[in-house]
Design a protein around this motif. Structure first.
Motif, PDB file in Angstrom:
ATOM      1  N   ASN B  93       0.711  -1.240  -0.007  1.00 37.89           N
ATOM      2  CA  ASN B  93       0.033  -0.079   0.220  1.00 37.89           C
ATOM      3  C   ASN B  93       0.994   1.422   0.030  1.00 37.89           C
ATOM      4  OD1 ASN B  93      -2.367  -1.437  -0.002  1.00 37.89           O
ATOM      5  ND2 ASN B  93      -2.284  -1.744   2.147  1.00 37.89           N
ATOM      6  N   LEU B  94       2.030   1.146   0.552  1.00 41.32           N
ATOM      7  CA  LEU B  94       2.850   2.395   0.541  1.00 41.32           C
ATOM      8  C   LEU B  94       4.169   2.363  -0.473  1.00 41.32           C
ATOM      9  CD1 LEU B  94       3.096   2.854   4.537  1.00 41.32           C
ATOM     10  CD2 LEU B  94       1.375   3.775   2.942  1.00 41.32           C
ATOM     11  N   LEU B  95       4.845   1.621  -0.353  1.00 43.88           N
ATOM     12  CA  LEU B  95       6.040   1.380  -1.335  1.00 43.88           C
ATOM     13  C   LEU B  95       5.742   1.112  -2.670  1.00 43.88           C
ATOM     14  CD1 LEU B  95       9.049   1.558  -1.752  1.00 43.88           C
ATOM     15  CD2 LEU B  95       9.274  -0.758  -1.214  1.00 43.88           C
ATOM     16  N   ALA B  96       4.829   0.264  -3.161  1.00 45.80           N
ATOM     17  CA  ALA B  96       4.430   0.039  -4.374  1.00 45.80           C
ATOM     18  C   ALA B  96       3.643   1.105  -5.139  1.00 45.80           C
ATOM     19  CB  ALA B  96       3.352  -1.350  -4.499  1.00 45.80           C
ATOM     20  N   PRO B  97       2.908   1.830  -4.613  1.00 51.93           N
ATOM     21  CA  PRO B  97       2.568   3.094  -5.348  1.00 51.93           C
ATOM     22  C   PRO B  97       3.602   4.084  -5.505  1.00 51.93           C
ATOM     23  CG  PRO B  97       0.832   2.383  -3.327  1.00 51.93           C
ATOM     24  CD  PRO B  97       2.084   1.535  -3.376  1.00 51.93           C
ATOM     25  N   THR B  98       4.644   4.389  -4.653  1.00 52.83           N
ATOM     26  CA  THR B  98       5.598   5.083  -5.118  1.00 52.83           C
ATOM     27  C   THR B  98       6.507   4.675  -6.039  1.00 52.83           C
ATOM     28  OG1 THR B  98       5.626   5.583  -2.588  1.00 52.83           O
ATOM     29  CG2 THR B  98       7.476   6.157  -3.777  1.00 52.83           C
ATOM     30  N   LEU B  99       6.585   3.304  -6.063  1.00 51.55           N
ATOM     31  CA  LEU B  99       7.399   2.819  -7.256  1.00 51.55           C
ATOM     32  C   LEU B  99       6.912   2.929  -8.539  1.00 51.55           C
ATOM     33  CD1 LEU B  99       9.199  -0.480  -5.592  1.00 51.55           C
ATOM     34  CD2 LEU B  99      10.560   1.710  -6.239  1.00 51.55           C
ATOM     35  N   PHE B 100       5.322   2.663  -8.567  1.00 52.11           N
ATOM     36  CA  PHE B 100       4.733   2.825  -9.716  1.00 52.11           C
ATOM     37  C   PHE B 100       4.628   4.230 -10.178  1.00 52.11           C
ATOM     38  CE2 PHE B 100       2.421  -1.075  -8.749  1.00 52.11           C
ATOM     39  CZ  PHE B 100       2.924  -1.745  -9.639  1.00 52.11           C
ATOM     40  N   ALA B 101       4.860   5.312  -9.300  1.00 50.38           N
ATOM     41  CA  ALA B 101       4.865   6.677  -9.579  1.00 50.38           C
ATOM     42  C   ALA B 101       6.193   7.217  -9.754  1.00 50.38           C
ATOM     43  CB  ALA B 101       4.270   7.620  -8.692  1.00 50.38           C
ATOM     44  N   HIS B 102       7.201   6.644  -9.111  1.00 51.99           N
ATOM     45  CA  HIS B 102       8.565   7.321  -9.168  1.00 51.99           C
ATOM     46  C   HIS B 102       9.792   6.315  -9.434  1.00 51.99           C
ATOM     47  CE1 HIS B 102       6.939  11.006  -7.759  1.00 51.99           C
ATOM     48  NE2 HIS B 102       6.172  10.341  -6.750  1.00 51.99           N
ATOM     49  N   GLY B 103       9.450   5.162  -9.352  1.00 55.11           N
ATOM     50  CA  GLY B 103      10.520   4.041  -9.374  1.00 55.11           C
ATOM     51  C   GLY B 103      11.160   3.855 -10.892  1.00 55.11           C
ATOM     52  N   THR B 104      12.050   3.434 -11.020  1.00 55.35           N
ATOM     53  CA  THR B 104      12.849   3.120 -12.335  1.00 55.35           C
ATOM     54  C   THR B 104      12.276   1.509 -12.525  1.00 55.35           C
ATOM     55  OG1 THR B 104      14.709   1.769 -11.227  1.00 55.35           O
ATOM     56  CG2 THR B 104      14.996   4.043 -11.851  1.00 55.35           C
ATOM     57  N   PRO B 105      12.323   1.263 -13.930  1.00 52.06           N
ATOM     58  CA  PRO B 105      11.790  -0.184 -14.349  1.00 52.06           C
ATOM     59  C   PRO B 105      12.577  -1.259 -13.681  1.00 52.06           C
ATOM     60  CG  PRO B 105      11.949   1.501 -16.387  1.00 52.06           C
ATOM     61  CD  PRO B 105      12.625   2.200 -15.031  1.00 52.06           C
ATOM     62  N   ASP B 106      13.892  -0.799 -13.710  1.00 53.83           N
ATOM     63  CA  ASP B 106      14.683  -1.955 -12.703  1.00 53.83           C
ATOM     64  C   ASP B 106      14.296  -1.866 -11.295  1.00 53.83           C
ATOM     65  OD1 ASP B 106      17.270  -3.415 -11.937  1.00 53.83           O
ATOM     66  OD2 ASP B 106      17.394  -1.408 -10.691  1.00 53.83           O
ATOM     67  N   GLN B 107      13.922  -1.090 -10.627  1.00 47.70           N
ATOM     68  CA  GLN B 107      13.324  -0.925  -9.274  1.00 47.70           C
ATOM     69  C   GLN B 107      12.165  -1.747  -9.041  1.00 47.70           C
ATOM     70  OE1 GLN B 107      13.375   3.049  -8.374  1.00 47.70           O
ATOM     71  NE2 GLN B 107      15.348   2.895  -7.201  1.00 47.70           N
ATOM     72  N   ARG B 108      11.182  -1.700 -10.223  1.00 49.88           N
ATOM     73  CA  ARG B 108      10.061  -2.292 -10.153  1.00 49.88           C
ATOM     74  C   ARG B 108      10.231  -3.780 -10.486  1.00 49.88           C
ATOM     75  NH1 ARG B 108       7.226   2.097 -14.190  1.00 49.88           N
ATOM     76  NH2 ARG B 108       7.701   3.614 -13.056  1.00 49.88           N
ATOM     77  N   GLU B 109      11.042  -3.887 -11.183  1.00 55.30           N
ATOM     78  CA  GLU B 109      11.235  -5.395 -11.665  1.00 55.30           C
ATOM     79  C   GLU B 109      11.952  -6.183 -10.304  1.00 55.30           C
ATOM     80  OE1 GLU B 109      13.336  -5.574 -15.428  1.00 55.30           O
ATOM     81  OE2 GLU B 109      11.618  -4.662 -16.279  1.00 55.30           O
ATOM     82  N   ARG B 110      12.740  -5.634  -9.769  1.00 51.58           N
ATOM     83  CA  ARG B 110      13.661  -6.141  -8.514  1.00 51.58           C
ATOM     84  C   ARG B 110      12.561  -6.332  -7.476  1.00 51.58           C
ATOM     85  NH1 ARG B 110      17.337  -3.378  -6.242  1.00 51.58           N
ATOM     86  NH2 ARG B 110      17.005  -1.368  -7.658  1.00 51.58           N
ATOM     87  N   VAL B 111      11.860  -5.125  -7.086  1.00 46.28           N
ATOM     88  CA  VAL B 111      11.264  -5.192  -5.840  1.00 46.28           C
ATOM     89  C   VAL B 111       9.717  -5.702  -5.741  1.00 46.28           C
ATOM     90  CG1 VAL B 111      10.248  -3.536  -4.216  1.00 46.28           C
ATOM     91  CG2 VAL B 111      12.485  -2.957  -5.204  1.00 46.28           C
ATOM     92  N   LEU B 112       8.952  -5.358  -6.892  1.00 48.48           N
ATOM     93  CA  LEU B 112       7.593  -5.801  -6.747  1.00 48.48           C
ATOM     94  C   LEU B 112       7.188  -7.281  -6.836  1.00 48.48           C
ATOM     95  CD1 LEU B 112       6.109  -2.818  -9.020  1.00 48.48           C
ATOM     96  CD2 LEU B 112       6.246  -3.210  -6.521  1.00 48.48           C
ATOM     97  N   PRO B 113       7.958  -8.180  -7.681  1.00 53.54           N
ATOM     98  CA  PRO B 113       7.331  -9.598  -7.783  1.00 53.54           C
ATOM     99  C   PRO B 113       7.831 -10.061  -6.345  1.00 53.54           C
ATOM    100  CG  PRO B 113       8.634  -8.898  -9.836  1.00 53.54           C
ATOM    101  CD  PRO B 113       8.726  -7.741  -8.974  1.00 53.54           C
TER     102      PRO B 113
END
Lengths: 328, 374
Positions: B93-113
């Motif tokens: 609820n907190l980090l993921a929306p931030t990554l969708f808004a401000h993260g890099t593609p690399d960060q999303r791929e590493r962190v979200l799954p």
């Protein structure tokens, strides 16, 4: 799913807001309280389509349109408009639901067109008829019987000077049968919903007026709206109103379903509490000036106290919610 | 204007059916204990295997690309089924929306799954001993070094950090800048060299949060979210999520209110408590409808999210207080209602106290003047 007013519904509200602003409702209310029942505003509301909302097309109306009913009642509340508007709208549903053998053909077109002012009473639910002396027709719904009625005594004084309440007695029976009691139940729920919407409009207008006052009234060398004690009161008033509003529109959308009475009661209880809290906060923030008869916001404050208990008290509506959950 | 939910009924039916077959018959231990934390992490894996842990995310990260309405319906079914609490909620609820808004593609791929599967559980690291409601007073530092940053200082009230794997938070990266300027948003492992986690017992003694002591903790550049020095703006987009619908969905309160009505009846339907029971049910319904109103809007709710936060956090307390009053002398005994009550008491405090929220409502929604600060 789109739980928001469409453009036409918003326009309807805006039109009424403009009309009521132009009418100068505070002065009108004071004249109404003194017995001047001028119908200029009533006719204008009729032309805008307000009284068509509970009358079906075959009798000259557009109803039932419960969402538009909420929109209209909200604006009427926002301007603290006087007169038995909710009663007349309820009468539309009551007469229509009582069947075409009754007074429908005679009265519904006149109601829809804004040519008839109607009040009503019903033992156990609506004890006195509002503005019966200003009405062309007073209805008395008692069980399966629908009668015309006449004042049985002088008006009883209300805290809201514009609410002139009359005890009534039956005059002439208009129709009878199980359809009458069913129609009376629907009319009561529509009126309670409209009353909830009125309360939301009243509360919102008071909140807006109080915010404006807190921005301009200065004490201790600053606007009182800078003080957290005032800010937090006003934030609470907003929060209550913001969460009562969707209940009113939600109830409007459940019209015709078995959940309608329950949803109306939820809306009426929440709107009563939210508006009443807004009124208390408005009074406290305005200080002594808000406590005076001559200051216009006091008309809103007094009407909220009156409507909180009209068409069912908050406790009655809460009980109705829990009863509905047991049977649901 | 309509409340026609028929388009999402097939999705609702699928979720309901899956939950009926998969929700554990016996409740897991409290997720604020070590044993409960592990059990809840395992449950996240089960949810993820059915692609139900993060339904609103895009499919590539483990979600289903569900619409906001589908998400609301998922939440209604989830809590109505009595499914376990979400141990991964801070990340989701907190980090993921931030990554969708401000993260890099690399960060999303590493962190979200791994977040979606419960493999990595996240804690937040906002507050400090000297920076609670006044978050911009924070003093923990991020110092530029070759290839990244070194973190020093102390964070506190870090929810779930006692057993979580990683944390995210704000650090002062420009020592010359003041208040909201010169802050950087970083992610770091709680097991990294230089991190000491001291669990803190909450009101009932369960280690629901922790203090974090950071001593020369290295964070590589790739774990900075957004531009260094602009962390405040990045964090505020997260705070909006926390106060809006996502942290406490209407489904939670609808389910709790239905259980409250059942509890009240089972204990003799005391008329002295009737108004409070009805009120909790009505308010839960109001919150549901407000949610539908919110997702029907084209514009961002902005500061109005504060109105939501005040409402749900106070509803949660009132609802549980009413349940305990129904239970009478047994209210003090361990049980689900008591656990829910203790949890609810934190609501008006975290994610910006309700006093701060009321200031925001008054100044930014109602337009009252800001306080003259000395």
């Amino acid at each position: 799913m789109r739980f928001a007013l469409d453009a036409e519904q918003r326009l309807f509200g805006d039109t009424l807001h403009e009309l009521l602003t132009g009418a100068g409702t505070p002065a009108l209310t004071r004249r109404w309280a003194a017995g001047d029942h001028d119908r200029t505003l009533w006719s204008a509301l009729g032309e805008a389509g307000v009284f068509t909302l509970t009358v079906p097309e075959r009798h000259g109306g557009t109803g039932p349109l419960p969402v538009e009913l909420v929109v209209a009642a909200h604006e009427l509340g926002r301007h603290a408009a006087p007169g038995p508007v909710v009663e007349t709208l309820a009468a539309g549903a009551l007469i229509d639901g009582s069947g075409d053998a009754g007074p429908a053909a005679e009265w519904l077109p006149r109601i829809a067109g804004g040519q008839a002012v109607v009040s009503l009473a019903s033992p156990g639910q609506v004890r006195r008829a509002l503005d019966a002396d200003a009405a062309d027709l007073v209805l008395l719904a008692d069980g399966e019987s629908l009668s015309s009625a006449a004042p049985a005594g002088p008006a009883v004084r209300s805290l809201d000077p514009a609410r002139r309440l009359f005890p009534v007695r039956a005059a002439e029976r208009l129709t009878a049968g199980p359809a009458v009691s069913r129609a009376a139940a629907t009319a009561y729920d529509l009126a309670a919903l409209a009353c909830a919407a009125q309360l939301l409009g009243l509360g919102r207008a008071l909140l807006d007026a109080t915010v404006e006052y807190a921005r301009t009234r200065r004490q201790f060398g600053r606007p009182i709206g800078e003080f957290q004690a005032v800010k937090h009161h006003l934030a609470n008033a907003l929060t209550g109103l913001e969460f009562a509003r969707p209940l009113a529109y939600g109830a409007a959308l459940s019209f015709g379903s078995p959940d309608f009475p329950r949803d109306v009661s939820a809306a009426k209880a929440a709107a009563s509490d939210a508006a009443y809290a807004a009124a208390r906060i408005a009074l406290q923030t305005h200080g002594a000036i808000g406590y005076t008869d001559e200051y216009d916001p006091s008309l809103w404050i007094r009407k909220i106290r009156a409507l909180r208990s009209a068409w069912g008290t908050p406790a009655e509506h809460r009980a109705r919610v829990l009863d509905a959950l047991r049977h649901g | 204007m309509d409340l026609d939910l028929s388009s999402v009924e097939p999705f609702r039916a699928e979720v309901r059916d899956w939950l009926r077959r998969n929700v554990p018959a016996t409740p897991s231990p409290s997720l604020e204990t070590e044993e409960g934390f592990a059990a809840h992490r395992e449950w996240e894996r089960t949810l993820a295997a059915a692609r139900l842990s993060v339904v609103s995310w895009p499919e590539e990260y483990g979600g289903r690309g569900a619409s906001p309405l589908e998400w609301l319906v998922f939440e209604e079914e989830y809590y109505a089924a009595g499914a376990p609490g979400r141990v991964s909620q801070n990340g989701i609820n907190l980090l993921a929306p931030t990554l969708f808004a401000h993260g890099t593609p690399d960060q999303r791929e590493r962190v979200l799954p791994p977040m979606a599967s419960g493999e990595v559980i996240w804690a937040q690291a906002w507050s400090e001993p000297g920076a609670g409601s006044d978050l911009a007073a924070l003093r923990a530092t991020a110092t530029r070094v070759d290839g990244g940053w070194r973190l020093n200082g102390q964070k506190t009230w870090s929810s779930r950090a006692a057993f979580a794997d990683r944390a995210f938070g704000l650090f002062r990266s420009d020592p010359a800048a003041e208040r909201h300027r010169g802050l950087t948003y970083l992610m770091f492992p709680l097991g990294a060299d230089g991190v000491t986690v001291r669990p803190i017992g909450r009101l009932d003694g369960k280690p629901a949060f922790a203090e974090l002591f950071l001593d020369e903790v290295f964070v590589p550049d790739r774990d900075v979210i957004g531009d260094p020095g602009r962390g405040w703006a990045v964090a505020m987009s997260t705070a909006g999520n926390e106060r809006g619908l996502t942290l406490r969905s209407p489904g939670r309160f609808l389910a709790a209110a239905d259980r409250l009505v059942t509890l009240w009846r089972a204990h003799g339907a005391d008329p002295l408590l009737r108004d409070r029971v009805a009120d909790a049910w009505i308010k839960a319904r109001a919150y549901r409808l407000k949610g539908f109103e919110t997702i029907s809007r084209a514009d961002d709710v902005g500061a109005e999210a504060s109105v939501n936060k005040v409402f749900w956090s106070e509803l949660d307390v009132e609802l549980h207080e009413t349940a305990l009053d129904i239970l009478g002398a047994d209210a003090e005994l361990d049980g689900d209602w008591l656990e829910g009550y203790v949890f609810s008491l934190a609501g008006p405090i975290y994610a910006g106290t309700n006093e701060i929220q009321r200031n925001v409502i008054a100044e930014r929604v109602l337009g009252l003047p800001r306080e003259t600060r000395r």
